[in-house]
Design a protein around this motif. Structure first.
Motif, PDB file in Angstrom:
ATOM      1  N   LYS A   6       0.829  -1.207   0.000  1.00  0.00           N
ATOM      2  CA  LYS A   6       0.000   0.000   0.000  1.00  0.00           C
ATOM      3  C   LYS A   6       0.866   1.260   0.000  1.00  0.00           C
ATOM      4  CE  LYS A   6      -3.972  -2.020   2.311  1.00  0.00           C
ATOM      5  NZ  LYS A   6      -4.814  -2.026   3.512  1.00  0.00           N
ATOM      6  N   PHE A   7       2.082   1.134   0.486  1.00  0.00           N
ATOM      7  CA  PHE A   7       3.007   2.260   0.514  1.00  0.00           C
ATOM      8  C   PHE A   7       4.029   2.176  -0.614  1.00  0.00           C
ATOM      9  CE2 PHE A   7       1.548   1.572   4.857  1.00  0.00           C
ATOM     10  CZ  PHE A   7       0.975   2.809   5.107  1.00  0.00           C
ATOM     11  N   LEU A   8       4.363   0.982  -1.022  1.00  0.00           N
ATOM     12  CA  LEU A   8       5.379   0.786  -2.047  1.00  0.00           C
ATOM     13  C   LEU A   8       4.931   1.305  -3.413  1.00  0.00           C
ATOM     14  CD1 LEU A   8       8.177  -0.334  -2.665  1.00  0.00           C
ATOM     15  CD2 LEU A   8       7.099  -2.528  -3.174  1.00  0.00           C
ATOM     16  N   VAL A   9       3.722   0.990  -3.815  1.00  0.00           N
ATOM     17  CA  VAL A   9       3.247   1.392  -5.144  1.00  0.00           C
ATOM     18  C   VAL A   9       3.157   2.915  -5.265  1.00  0.00           C
ATOM     19  CG1 VAL A   9       1.360   1.208  -6.813  1.00  0.00           C
ATOM     20  CG2 VAL A   9       2.115  -0.824  -5.566  1.00  0.00           C
ATOM     21  N   PRO A  10       2.502   3.622  -4.332  1.00  0.00           N
ATOM     22  CA  PRO A  10       2.500   5.089  -4.464  1.00  0.00           C
ATOM     23  C   PRO A  10       3.907   5.674  -4.403  1.00  0.00           C
ATOM     24  CG  PRO A  10       0.945   4.396  -2.753  1.00  0.00           C
ATOM     25  CD  PRO A  10       1.667   3.177  -3.226  1.00  0.00           C
ATOM     26  N   SER A  11       4.759   5.077  -3.587  1.00  0.00           N
ATOM     27  CA  SER A  11       6.141   5.561  -3.492  1.00  0.00           C
ATOM     28  C   SER A  11       6.868   5.433  -4.822  1.00  0.00           C
ATOM     29  CB  SER A  11       6.905   4.803  -2.406  1.00  0.00           C
ATOM     30  OG  SER A  11       6.320   5.040  -1.147  1.00  0.00           O
ATOM     31  N   ALA A  12       6.621   4.355  -5.537  1.00  0.00           N
ATOM     32  CA  ALA A  12       7.251   4.175  -6.848  1.00  0.00           C
ATOM     33  C   ALA A  12       6.785   5.251  -7.825  1.00  0.00           C
ATOM     34  CB  ALA A  12       6.937   2.787  -7.397  1.00  0.00           C
ATOM     35  N   PHE A  13       5.517   5.602  -7.773  1.00  0.00           N
ATOM     36  CA  PHE A  13       4.997   6.646  -8.655  1.00  0.00           C
ATOM     37  C   PHE A  13       5.607   8.005  -8.317  1.00  0.00           C
ATOM     38  CE2 PHE A  13       1.929   3.502  -9.883  1.00  0.00           C
ATOM     39  CZ  PHE A  13       1.501   3.883 -11.139  1.00  0.00           C
ATOM     40  N   ILE A  14       5.902   8.235  -7.062  1.00  0.00           N
ATOM     41  CA  ILE A  14       6.553   9.476  -6.644  1.00  0.00           C
ATOM     42  C   ILE A  14       8.042   9.443  -6.979  1.00  0.00           C
ATOM     43  CG2 ILE A  14       7.200  10.857  -4.617  1.00  0.00           C
ATOM     44  CD1 ILE A  14       4.471   9.957  -3.395  1.00  0.00           C
ATOM     45  N   PHE A  15       8.649   8.289  -6.811  1.00  0.00           N
ATOM     46  CA  PHE A  15      10.090   8.109  -7.021  1.00  0.00           C
ATOM     47  C   PHE A  15      10.496   8.422  -8.465  1.00  0.00           C
ATOM     48  CE2 PHE A  15      13.697   5.335  -8.084  1.00  0.00           C
ATOM     49  CZ  PHE A  15      14.607   5.685  -7.095  1.00  0.00           C
ATOM     50  N   VAL A  16       9.738   7.949  -9.434  1.00  0.00           N
ATOM     51  CA  VAL A  16      10.127   8.083 -10.843  1.00  0.00           C
ATOM     52  C   VAL A  16      10.309   9.538 -11.261  1.00  0.00           C
ATOM     53  CG1 VAL A  16       9.387   7.674 -13.232  1.00  0.00           C
ATOM     54  CG2 VAL A  16       9.277   5.830 -11.556  1.00  0.00           C
ATOM     55  N   PRO A  17       9.313  10.419 -11.118  1.00  0.00           N
ATOM     56  CA  PRO A  17       9.547  11.791 -11.568  1.00  0.00           C
ATOM     57  C   PRO A  17      10.586  12.529 -10.726  1.00  0.00           C
ATOM     58  CG  PRO A  17       7.393  11.632 -10.535  1.00  0.00           C
ATOM     59  CD  PRO A  17       7.927  10.233 -10.655  1.00  0.00           C
ATOM     60  N   THR A  18      10.583  12.269  -9.421  1.00  0.00           N
ATOM     61  CA  THR A  18      11.507  12.977  -8.539  1.00  0.00           C
ATOM     62  C   THR A  18      12.949  12.614  -8.856  1.00  0.00           C
ATOM     63  OG1 THR A  18       9.813  12.990  -6.822  1.00  0.00           O
ATOM     64  CG2 THR A  18      12.067  13.455  -6.128  1.00  0.00           C
ATOM     65  N   VAL A  19      13.246  11.340  -8.870  1.00  0.00           N
ATOM     66  CA  VAL A  19      14.623  10.912  -9.133  1.00  0.00           C
ATOM     67  C   VAL A  19      15.009  11.219 -10.580  1.00  0.00           C
ATOM     68  CG1 VAL A  19      16.158   8.912  -9.258  1.00  0.00           C
ATOM     69  CG2 VAL A  19      14.659   9.225  -7.293  1.00  0.00           C
ATOM     70  N   GLY A  20      14.085  10.982 -11.518  1.00  0.00           N
ATOM     71  CA  GLY A  20      14.374  11.298 -12.920  1.00  0.00           C
ATOM     72  C   GLY A  20      14.704  12.758 -13.123  1.00  0.00           C
ATOM     73  N   GLY A  21      13.959  13.630 -12.488  1.00  0.00           N
ATOM     74  CA  GLY A  21      14.220  15.061 -12.614  1.00  0.00           C
ATOM     75  C   GLY A  21      15.560  15.459 -12.041  1.00  0.00           C
ATOM     76  N   PHE A  22      15.882  14.918 -10.872  1.00  0.00           N
ATOM     77  CA  PHE A  22      17.147  15.282 -10.255  1.00  0.00           C
ATOM     78  C   PHE A  22      18.348  14.636 -10.949  1.00  0.00           C
ATOM     79  CE2 PHE A  22      14.326  16.742  -6.918  1.00  0.00           C
ATOM     80  CZ  PHE A  22      14.850  18.012  -6.731  1.00  0.00           C
ATOM     81  N   VAL A  23      18.203  13.423 -11.428  1.00  0.00           N
ATOM     82  CA  VAL A  23      19.292  12.799 -12.197  1.00  0.00           C
ATOM     83  C   VAL A  23      19.533  13.599 -13.468  1.00  0.00           C
ATOM     84  CG1 VAL A  23      19.918  10.760 -13.558  1.00  0.00           C
ATOM     85  CG2 VAL A  23      19.048  10.483 -11.232  1.00  0.00           C
ATOM     86  N   ASN A  24      18.463  13.967 -14.150  1.00  0.00           N
ATOM     87  CA  ASN A  24      18.570  14.758 -15.363  1.00  0.00           C
ATOM     88  C   ASN A  24      19.266  16.090 -15.083  1.00  0.00           C
ATOM     89  OD1 ASN A  24      17.959  15.760 -18.053  1.00  0.00           O
ATOM     90  ND2 ASN A  24      16.282  16.876 -17.110  1.00  0.00           N
ATOM     91  N   LEU A  63       6.863  19.699  -6.386  1.00  0.00           N
ATOM     92  CA  LEU A  63       6.079  19.481  -7.602  1.00  0.00           C
ATOM     93  C   LEU A  63       6.189  18.046  -8.098  1.00  0.00           C
ATOM     94  CD1 LEU A  63       6.822  22.818  -9.501  1.00  0.00           C
ATOM     95  CD2 LEU A  63       4.723  22.187  -8.262  1.00  0.00           C
ATOM     96  N   TYR A  64       7.400  17.483  -8.104  1.00  0.00           N
ATOM     97  CA  TYR A  64       7.572  16.100  -8.541  1.00  0.00           C
ATOM     98  C   TYR A  64       6.819  15.134  -7.620  1.00  0.00           C
ATOM     99  CZ  TYR A  64      11.146  17.116 -12.079  1.00  0.00           C
ATOM    100  OH  TYR A  64      11.822  17.554 -13.192  1.00  0.00           O
ATOM    101  N   THR A  65       6.829  15.416  -6.324  1.00  0.00           N
ATOM    102  CA  THR A  65       6.094  14.574  -5.386  1.00  0.00           C
ATOM    103  C   THR A  65       4.596  14.642  -5.674  1.00  0.00           C
ATOM    104  OG1 THR A  65       7.795  14.880  -3.699  1.00  0.00           O
ATOM    105  CG2 THR A  65       5.613  14.160  -2.941  1.00  0.00           C
ATOM    106  N   GLY A  66       4.079  15.843  -5.862  1.00  0.00           N
ATOM    107  CA  GLY A  66       2.653  16.010  -6.153  1.00  0.00           C
ATOM    108  C   GLY A  66       2.237  15.364  -7.457  1.00  0.00           C
ATOM    109  N   MET A  67       3.040  15.580  -8.511  1.00  0.00           N
ATOM    110  CA  MET A  67       2.652  14.993  -9.801  1.00  0.00           C
ATOM    111  C   MET A  67       2.787  13.475  -9.770  1.00  0.00           C
ATOM    112  SD  MET A  67       5.657  15.790 -12.620  1.00  0.00           S
ATOM    113  CE  MET A  67       6.113  17.417 -12.145  1.00  0.00           C
ATOM    114  N   GLY A  68       3.786  12.965  -9.058  1.00  0.00           N
ATOM    115  CA  GLY A  68       3.933  11.512  -8.943  1.00  0.00           C
ATOM    116  C   GLY A  68       2.754  10.893  -8.220  1.00  0.00           C
ATOM    117  N   TYR A  69       2.332  11.520  -7.118  1.00  0.00           N
ATOM    118  CA  TYR A  69       1.188  10.990  -6.384  1.00  0.00           C
ATOM    119  C   TYR A  69      -0.090  11.129  -7.210  1.00  0.00           C
ATOM    120  CZ  TYR A  69      -1.762   9.548  -2.550  1.00  0.00           C
ATOM    121  OH  TYR A  69      -2.662   8.852  -1.777  1.00  0.00           O
ATOM    122  N   ALA A  70      -0.215  12.216  -7.963  1.00  0.00           N
ATOM    123  CA  ALA A  70      -1.382  12.393  -8.838  1.00  0.00           C
ATOM    124  C   ALA A  70      -1.451  11.254  -9.855  1.00  0.00           C
ATOM    125  CB  ALA A  70      -1.315  13.744  -9.553  1.00  0.00           C
TER     126      ALA A  70
END
Length: 172
Positions: A6-24, A63-70
């Motif tokens: 229940k926590f892992l799946v939403p976290s993955a959706f948040i992780f992708v944009p956040t980490v992708g943005g910062f790596v980029n 913003l990345y956290t919000g859009m990932g959770y959205a």
């Protein structure tokens, strides 16, 4: 479904944009950091409404956290990538790719005009996401609205910088 997922799946959706943005951002700035810092902070004229540099990391993290959770909410309530959410999530992925493309265009290639076109296109895709998310999960739409507002501010800065920092034409 196990309790921990229940926590892992939403976290993955948040992780992708956040980490992708910062790596980029790190990849582009690591390669061009000193040149980009001097160019952006010293060489370019910027509008008075440009936020100070320290604002960008916390704003983008939020913003990345919000859009990932959205995107998670749309995925969950729209029956995943094969359900009603498929089109909305495809548009979300498009805007995310466009989001990540802006930094190498503007800072890496220093293409201010192309950056302006790209960021306005990103804002249009985000507006489309807000519209498409609304029918699936209204809260997801609301979570995307600050992002659209920030993109409008960033677009205005990008366009102003482009219009006020055109290279001089050489007379030959």
């Amino acid at each position: 479904m196990p309790e921990w997922s229940k926590f892992l799946v939403p976290s993955a959706f948040i992780f992708v944009p956040t980490v992708g943005g910062f790596v980029n951002a790190y990849a582009v700035h690591a390669k061009f950091f000193k040149e980009s810092e001097k160019w952006y902070n010293e060489d370019l004229k910027k509008p008075a409404w440009t936020p100070p540099n320290w604002v960008f990391a916390p704003v983008w993290t939020t913003l990345y956290t919000g859009m990932g959770y959205a995107s998670y909410l749309v995925y969950r309530d729209g029956n995943g990538f094969k359900g009603d959410a498929a089109g909305a999530l495809a548009l979300y992925g498009t805007q995310l790719a466009l989001n990540w493309a802006w930094t190498p265009i503007f800072f890496g290639a220093r293409k201010m005009g192309l950056g302006a076109l790209e960021i306005v296109t990103t804002a249009g895709c985000v507006a489309g996401c807000i519209y498409m998310f609304w029918g699936i999960n209204k809260n997801a739409s609301y979570l995307m609205m600050p992002y659209l507002a920030w993109l409008c501010l960033a677009s205005s800065i990008n366009i102003w910088v482009w219009m006020n920092n055109k290279p001089a034409v050489k007379n030959e």
